[in-house]
Scaffold this motif. Structure first.
Motif, mmCIF file in Angstrom:
data_model
loop_
_atom_site.group_PDB
_atom_site.id
_atom_site.type_symbol
_atom_site.label_atom_id
_atom_site.label_comp_id
_atom_site.label_asym_id
_atom_site.label_seq_id
_atom_site.Cartn_x
_atom_site.Cartn_y
_atom_site.Cartn_z
ATOM 1 N N THR A 4 0.771 -1.303 -0.125
ATOM 2 C CA THR A 4 0.108 0.238 -0.206
ATOM 3 C C THR A 4 0.707 1.161 -0.112
ATOM 4 N N GLU A 5 0.571 2.167 -0.302
ATOM 5 C CA GLU A 5 1.119 3.532 -1.477
ATOM 6 C C GLU A 5 0.498 4.562 -0.924
ATOM 7 N N LYS A 6 0.586 5.837 -0.330
ATOM 8 C CA LYS A 6 -0.074 6.677 -0.185
ATOM 9 C C LYS A 6 -0.013 7.333 -1.270
ATOM 10 N N ALA A 7 -1.177 8.422 -1.830
ATOM 11 C CA ALA A 7 -0.648 9.131 -2.839
ATOM 12 C C ALA A 7 -1.322 10.924 -3.709
ATOM 13 N N PRO A 8 -0.817 11.501 -2.614
ATOM 14 C CA PRO A 8 -0.830 12.654 -1.940
ATOM 15 C C PRO A 8 -1.506 13.603 -2.974
ATOM 16 N N ALA A 9 -2.610 14.658 -2.857
ATOM 17 C CA ALA A 9 -2.728 16.224 -3.418
ATOM 18 C C ALA A 9 -1.621 16.450 -3.868
ATOM 19 N N LYS A 10 -1.551 17.904 -4.583
ATOM 20 C CA LYS A 10 -0.762 18.808 -4.751
ATOM 21 C C LYS A 10 -1.175 19.930 -5.204
ATOM 22 N N ILE A 11 -0.639 21.314 -4.712
ATOM 23 C CA ILE A 11 -1.445 22.696 -5.275
ATOM 24 C C ILE A 11 -0.194 22.497 -5.576
ATOM 25 N N ASN A 12 -0.322 24.233 -6.183
ATOM 26 C CA ASN A 12 -0.032 25.324 -7.007
ATOM 27 C C ASN A 12 0.847 26.544 -6.250
ATOM 28 N N LEU A 13 1.643 26.618 -5.608
ATOM 29 C CA LEU A 13 1.600 27.721 -4.936
ATOM 30 C C LEU A 13 2.373 28.759 -6.150
ATOM 31 N N GLY A 14 3.159 28.517 -6.996
ATOM 32 C CA GLY A 14 3.249 29.343 -8.275
ATOM 33 C C GLY A 14 3.133 28.428 -10.031
ATOM 34 N N LEU A 15 2.445 29.160 -10.563
ATOM 35 C CA LEU A 15 2.394 28.049 -11.685
ATOM 36 C C LEU A 15 2.496 29.429 -13.270
ATOM 37 N N ASP A 16 4.022 29.444 -13.611
ATOM 38 C CA ASP A 16 3.972 30.527 -14.581
ATOM 39 C C ASP A 16 3.761 29.548 -16.486
ATOM 40 N N LYS A 185 -2.847 32.444 -23.952
ATOM 41 C CA LYS A 185 -2.204 33.212 -25.374
ATOM 42 C C LYS A 185 -0.839 33.981 -24.783
ATOM 43 N N LEU A 186 -0.616 33.309 -25.600
ATOM 44 C CA LEU A 186 1.181 33.902 -24.686
ATOM 45 C C LEU A 186 1.306 35.196 -24.919
ATOM 46 N N ASP A 187 0.113 36.362 -25.670
ATOM 47 C CA ASP A 187 1.550 38.118 -25.756
ATOM 48 C C ASP A 187 0.011 38.292 -24.409
ATOM 49 N N SER A 188 -0.653 37.680 -23.778
ATOM 50 C CA SER A 188 -1.212 37.950 -22.787
ATOM 51 C C SER A 188 -1.462 37.320 -21.471
ATOM 52 N N ILE A 189 -0.166 36.458 -21.239
ATOM 53 C CA ILE A 189 -0.295 36.660 -19.648
ATOM 54 C C ILE A 189 0.680 36.807 -18.765
ATOM 55 N N LYS A 190 -0.191 36.362 -17.490
ATOM 56 C CA LYS A 190 -0.539 37.330 -16.308
ATOM 57 C C LYS A 190 1.214 36.585 -15.815
ATOM 58 N N HIS A 191 1.767 36.650 -15.385
ATOM 59 C CA HIS A 191 2.944 35.851 -15.700
ATOM 60 C C HIS A 191 3.414 35.789 -13.567
ATOM 61 N N ALA A 192 3.822 34.784 -12.804
ATOM 62 C CA ALA A 192 3.851 34.597 -11.713
ATOM 63 C C ALA A 192 5.799 35.219 -11.666
ATOM 64 N N ASN A 193 5.498 35.149 -10.857
ATOM 65 C CA ASN A 193 6.922 35.581 -10.078
ATOM 66 C C ASN A 193 7.803 33.990 -8.630
ATOM 67 N N ILE A 194 8.187 33.345 -9.608
ATOM 68 C CA ILE A 194 8.404 31.753 -9.302
ATOM 69 C C ILE A 194 9.985 32.156 -9.100
ATOM 70 N N ASP A 195 10.890 32.776 -8.618
ATOM 71 C CA ASP A 195 11.761 32.854 -8.290
ATOM 72 C C ASP A 195 11.678 33.476 -6.376
ATOM 73 N N ILE A 196 10.803 34.692 -7.056
ATOM 74 C CA ILE A 196 9.954 35.579 -5.641
ATOM 75 C C ILE A 196 10.156 34.130 -4.541
ATOM 76 N N LEU A 197 8.926 33.411 -5.214
ATOM 77 C CA LEU A 197 8.871 32.563 -4.019
ATOM 78 C C LEU A 197 9.272 31.008 -3.810
ATOM 79 N N GLU A 198 10.482 30.512 -5.020
ATOM 80 C CA GLU A 198 11.537 29.813 -4.331
ATOM 81 C C GLU A 198 12.515 30.624 -3.135
ATOM 82 N N GLU A 199 12.232 30.984 -2.908
ATOM 83 C CA GLU A 199 13.410 32.420 -2.351
ATOM 84 C C GLU A 199 13.154 32.245 -0.887
#
Ligand code: C5P
Length: 282
Positions: A4-16, A185-199
Motif C-alpha cells: 500500500t502506498e499513499k498518493a498525496p494531492a498537490k497544490i501549485n503555490l505558483g504556476l507560470d 494566449k502567449l502574448d497576454s499571460i499574467k506571469h507568476a514570480n517563481i523566483d520570489i516564491l522559491e526564495e
C-alpha cells in the motif's frame, strides 16, 4: 504480498507559463507542494499477465485510460515483466480538480511496483518512467515542495520546512486540463514570480509566499467558470492569508497559519460549496 502506498494531492503555490513547445505542450515554471489529502493505492500480484484496476469510486476509470494502469504498463514493458497486477485505488482526492490526483496515483503505483518487483530504481529513474504517463507524474514521484520546469519533467526538490493549514474548495464541476491550455494566449499571460516564491520557500517566509501566490492559468479557468472568483472572494473575506486556484482548476486553496482560523473559514465557505477539505501541508 500486498503493498500500500499513499498518493498525496498537490497544490501549485505558483504556476507560470514560459511558452509553447514544439511537442504541443507548454513550457512551465512552477512551485508545487504536497498536501495531506491522499488516495491509497494497494497493489497485488496476479498469476496472469493482466493489469486490473479497481476502485471504491465510480469517478475512477477502471481501464487503460487510468494513469495508474499506464504506470504499470510502462514498468512491465521497460523491465519485460510477464506477471500481472491488481491495483486498487481508494479515492479520496477529487478528480479533474487541479490537484494531480490521477498523476499521484500513477506515481504511487510506480513506487509500489518498484518494491513489489524489487527493481531498486531511484526516484530519478521512477520520475523518468513517469514522464511518459503524464506531465505531473515526475513531481508526484518526489512529493514535498519542488520547483518544477519543462513540461513537468524537471523537478528540483526544495527544503520542506514550511508549516501551514490549507482549506481546499472543490466546486461541483470538473475542468479539462487540455481545454484550459488550449485557451492560453502567449502574448497576454499574467506571469507568476517563481523566483520570489522559491526564495521565500527556502527562507520559510509564509508572508512573502502568500503575497506572491500566482497562477497563469487562473484567469482562463475563471473566464470559463466565474464561480471560482466568488469562492476566492469568500475565502479572502473569511481571513485567508493567501488564496489561489490550483493547477488548471477548478479547486481553490486558501492558506492559514492557524487551524482555528482555517476552521472558521470552512464554516463560511460551506454555504457556497459542499466539497471542502481542511488539511495540512505535507
Ligand atoms: O501530461 P498530461 O496528460 O497531464 O497533460 C494534459 C494536457 O495538458 C496535455 O494534453 C496538454 O494539453 C496540457 N499540458 C500542456 N503543457 C504542460 C502540461 C500539460 O499543454 N506542460
Amino acid at each position: 504480498m500486498e503493498i500500500t502506498e499513499k498518493a498525496p494531492a498537490k497544490i501549485n503555490l505558483g504556476l507560470d507559463i514560459i511558452g509553447k513547445r514544439h511537442d504541443g505542450f507548454h513550457e512551465l515554471d512552477m512551485i508545487m507542494a504536497s498536501v495531506d489529502l491522499a488516495d491509497r493505492i494497494t497493489i497485488k500480484e496476479l498469476d496472469n499477465d493482466k493489469i486490473v484496476i479497481k476502485s471504491n469510486s465510480i469517478s475512477v476509470p477502471q481501464n487503460s485510460k487510468n494513469h495508474a494502469y499506464k504506470a504499470a504498463q510502462v514498468i512491465k514493458r521497460e523491465f519485460n515483466i510477464k506477471k500481472g497486477v491488481e491495483i486498487f485505488i481508494h479515492k479520496i482526492t477529487p478528480v479533474a480538480a487541479g490537484l494531480a490526483g490521477g498523476s499521484s496515483d500513477a506515481a504511487a503505483t510506480l513506487r509500489a511496483l518498484n518494491t513489489l518487483w524489487n527493481l531498486q530504481l531511484s526516484k530519478e529513474e521512477l520520475a523518468e518512467l513517469g514522464e511518459e504517463v503524464g506531465s505531473d507524474v515526475p513531481y508526484c514521484v518526489y512529493g514535498g515542495v519542488a520547483r518544477v520546469g519543462g513540461r513537468g519533467e524537471i523537478v528540483q526538490p526544495l527544503p520542506n520546512n514550511l508549516s501551514y493549514w490549507v482549506v481546499l474548495v472543490k466546486p461541483e464541476f470538473g475542468v479539462s486540463t487540455p481545454a484550459v491550455f488550449k485557451k492560453v494566449k502567449l502574448d497576454s499571460i499574467k506571469h507568476a514570480n517563481i523566483d520570489i516564491l522559491e526564495e521565500a520557500v527556502i527562507n520559510q517566509n509564509m508572508d512573502i509566499i502568500n503575497k506572491n501566490l500566482s497562477n497563469s492559468l487562473e484567469p482562463i479557468t475563471i473566464n470559463m467558470h466565474p464561480e471560482i472568483l466568488k469562492i476566492k472572494e469568500v475565502l479572502s473575506e473569511a481571513g485567508a492569508d493567501g488564496v489561489l486556484m490550483s493547477g488548471s482548476g477548478p479547486t481553490v486553496f486558501a492558506i492559514f497559519d492557524k487551524k482555528s482560523r482555517a476552521e472558521r473559514a470552512v464554516n463560511s465557505i460551506k454555504g457556497f460549496c459542499k466539497e471542502v477539505y481542511l488539511v495540512r501541508n505535507l
